[in-house]
Motif scaffolding. Structure first.
Motif, short mmCIF file in Angstrom:
data_model
loop_
_atom_site.label_atom_id
_atom_site.label_comp_id
_atom_site.label_asym_id
_atom_site.label_seq_id
_atom_site.Cartn_x
_atom_site.Cartn_y
_atom_site.Cartn_z
N ASP A 102 0.84 -1.20 0.00
CA ASP A 102 0.00 0.00 0.00
C ASP A 102 0.87 1.25 0.00
O ASP A 102 1.89 1.31 0.69
N TRP A 103 0.47 2.24 -0.79
CA TRP A 103 1.10 3.55 -0.76
C TRP A 103 0.10 4.54 -0.16
O TRP A 103 -1.11 4.38 -0.32
N PRO A 104 0.61 5.59 0.46
CA PRO A 104 -0.30 6.68 0.81
C PRO A 104 -0.71 7.45 -0.43
O PRO A 104 0.00 7.44 -1.44
N ASP A 105 -1.86 8.09 -0.39
CA ASP A 105 -2.25 8.98 -1.49
C ASP A 105 -1.39 10.24 -1.44
O ASP A 105 -0.84 10.60 -0.40
N GLY A 106 -1.30 10.92 -2.56
CA GLY A 106 -0.53 12.15 -2.61
C GLY A 106 0.97 11.92 -2.51
O GLY A 106 1.70 12.70 -1.88
N VAL A 107 1.46 10.85 -3.17
CA VAL A 107 2.88 10.53 -3.13
C VAL A 107 3.67 11.57 -3.93
O VAL A 107 3.32 11.90 -5.06
N GLN A 134 -2.34 7.92 -7.63
CA GLN A 134 -1.84 8.23 -6.29
C GLN A 134 -0.71 9.23 -6.22
O GLN A 134 -0.33 9.66 -5.13
N LEU A 135 -0.16 9.64 -7.37
CA LEU A 135 0.84 10.71 -7.33
C LEU A 135 0.17 12.03 -6.96
O LEU A 135 -0.94 12.33 -7.39
N ALA A 136 0.87 12.82 -6.16
CA ALA A 136 0.41 14.18 -5.89
C ALA A 136 0.50 15.01 -7.17
O ALA A 136 1.19 14.65 -8.13
N SER A 137 -0.20 16.13 -7.17
CA SER A 137 -0.07 17.06 -8.29
C SER A 137 1.39 17.50 -8.40
O SER A 137 1.98 17.97 -7.42
N GLY A 138 1.99 17.29 -9.56
CA GLY A 138 3.39 17.62 -9.74
C GLY A 138 4.34 16.52 -9.30
O GLY A 138 5.55 16.68 -9.38
N GLY A 139 3.78 15.37 -8.86
CA GLY A 139 4.62 14.25 -8.47
C GLY A 139 5.16 13.50 -9.67
O GLY A 139 4.66 13.65 -10.79
N VAL A 140 6.18 12.68 -9.45
CA VAL A 140 6.83 11.99 -10.56
C VAL A 140 7.05 10.52 -10.22
O VAL A 140 7.16 10.14 -9.05
N LEU A 141 7.11 9.71 -11.25
CA LEU A 141 7.61 8.34 -11.16
C LEU A 141 8.89 8.27 -11.97
O LEU A 141 8.88 8.61 -13.16
N VAL A 142 9.97 7.87 -11.34
CA VAL A 142 11.28 7.81 -12.00
C VAL A 142 11.66 6.35 -12.16
O VAL A 142 11.68 5.59 -11.20
N PHE A 143 11.96 5.95 -13.40
CA PHE A 143 12.40 4.58 -13.65
C PHE A 143 13.45 4.60 -14.75
O PHE A 143 13.72 5.63 -15.35
N ASN A 144 14.05 3.46 -15.01
CA ASN A 144 15.05 3.39 -16.07
C ASN A 144 14.77 2.21 -16.98
O ASN A 144 14.15 1.21 -16.57
N VAL A 145 15.19 2.35 -18.22
CA VAL A 145 15.07 1.28 -19.20
C VAL A 145 16.45 1.07 -19.81
O VAL A 145 17.15 2.02 -20.15
N THR A 146 16.85 -0.18 -19.91
CA THR A 146 18.17 -0.51 -20.42
C THR A 146 18.05 -1.58 -21.49
O THR A 146 17.11 -2.37 -21.48
N PRO A 147 18.98 -1.61 -22.43
CA PRO A 147 18.92 -2.62 -23.49
C PRO A 147 19.15 -4.02 -22.90
O PRO A 147 19.74 -4.15 -21.82
N PRO A 148 18.64 -5.02 -23.65
CA PRO A 148 17.96 -4.95 -24.96
C PRO A 148 16.50 -4.53 -24.81
O PRO A 148 15.90 -4.70 -23.76
N PHE A 149 15.96 -3.98 -25.89
CA PHE A 149 14.57 -3.52 -25.91
C PHE A 149 13.66 -4.48 -26.66
O PHE A 149 12.47 -4.21 -26.82
N ALA A 150 14.21 -5.57 -27.14
CA ALA A 150 13.46 -6.64 -27.81
C ALA A 150 14.13 -7.95 -27.46
O ALA A 150 15.31 -7.97 -27.08
#
Length: 250
Positions: A102-107, A134-150
């Protein structure tokens, strides 16, 4: 439930240290530039806690929820949190994964580094939808993507070499296609003394792949917009809610 990191947790923190030299300032910059100024931060797949330390330095106030499903990795994470008085006050370490915790709202922010590939497509889309809710206004989700992409074969390569005391630690990685949108990574770990192998472990795990344009389409369906940040080689992405102004401009 089996722990895929039961055998590799001994090695991972020291082997990712070099990668975090570039990743840490990029993550800090992405978090510092988020428009949301209050709320908790959720670190999904917090691992050994290197990201937790970056989060707390970049955002000096507010609680941090460090989510890690692997008991072996949580042992390292808890040790890192416990040894720092400031982290002990702010960071709560919980067993769980993207779906069960569970996450709190307004993360204020969600961090999911080296996590997205662990999620099958339906769980990945569920994460985008949850962030949109559940992100607050102006909130972000940060993730990364690395090869391979297929789905493609990755030849065996040494990914890390660390000398500690009289011993050397090596990590080797290779991958093979194992589905329409997945690969299987094979990770080999060796401990050497003067070139003689003292110990070795191998682990395999499934990894779902997707191209950036496919991910951008997925997050758009959830009402989020994707943008790349930092050095392109890091594959760092930030998701935000689509604003009314953005919708009007489109």
């Amino acid at each position: 439930m089996s722990d895929p990191y039961e055998r590799s947790a001994e090695y991972l923190d020291i082997m990712i240290a070099e990668a975090w030299e570039a990743l840490a300032p990029a993550l800090a910059d992405a978090l510092s530039n988020a428009r949301a100024r209050t709320g908790a931060v959720v670190d999904l797949g917090a691992g050994s806690g290197r990201g937790v330390r970056v989060i707390c330095d970049a955002l000096p106030q507010g609680p941090v929820l460090a989510v890690e499903p692997s008991a072996a990795m949580r042992a390292v994470l808890l040790a890192r949190v416990h040894e720092d008085g400031e982290l002990r006050k702010r960071v709560t370490v919980v067993p769980g994964d993207c779906a069960s915790t569970d996450w709190p709202d307004g993360v204020r922010a969600v961090v999911a580094l080296n996590v997205i590939g662990h999620l099958p497509p339906d769980q990945r889309r569920a994460l985008w939808n949850r962030a949109a809710r559940q992100l607050a206004s102006g909130g972000v989700l940060v993730f990364n993507v690395t090869p391979p992409f297929a789905p493609t074969e990755v030849e065996r390569v040494r990914m890390a070499h660390v000398a500690i005391g009289e011993l050397e630690y090596e990590g080797w990685a290779s991958a093979r296609p194992s589905g329409a949108d997945e690969i299987t990574w094979c990770m080999d770990y060796r401990v050497l003394r003067q070139g003689r192998e003292l110990a070795a472990d191998s682990v395999q795990y499934r990894w779902w792949v997707a191209a950036e344009d496919a991910l951008a389409a997925e997050v758009a369906q959830a009402g989020l917009v994707l943008r790349r940040v930092g050095d392109p080689g890091l594959g760092l992405c930030v998701l935000e809610r689509v604003s009314a102004a953005t919708l009007h401009a489109g």
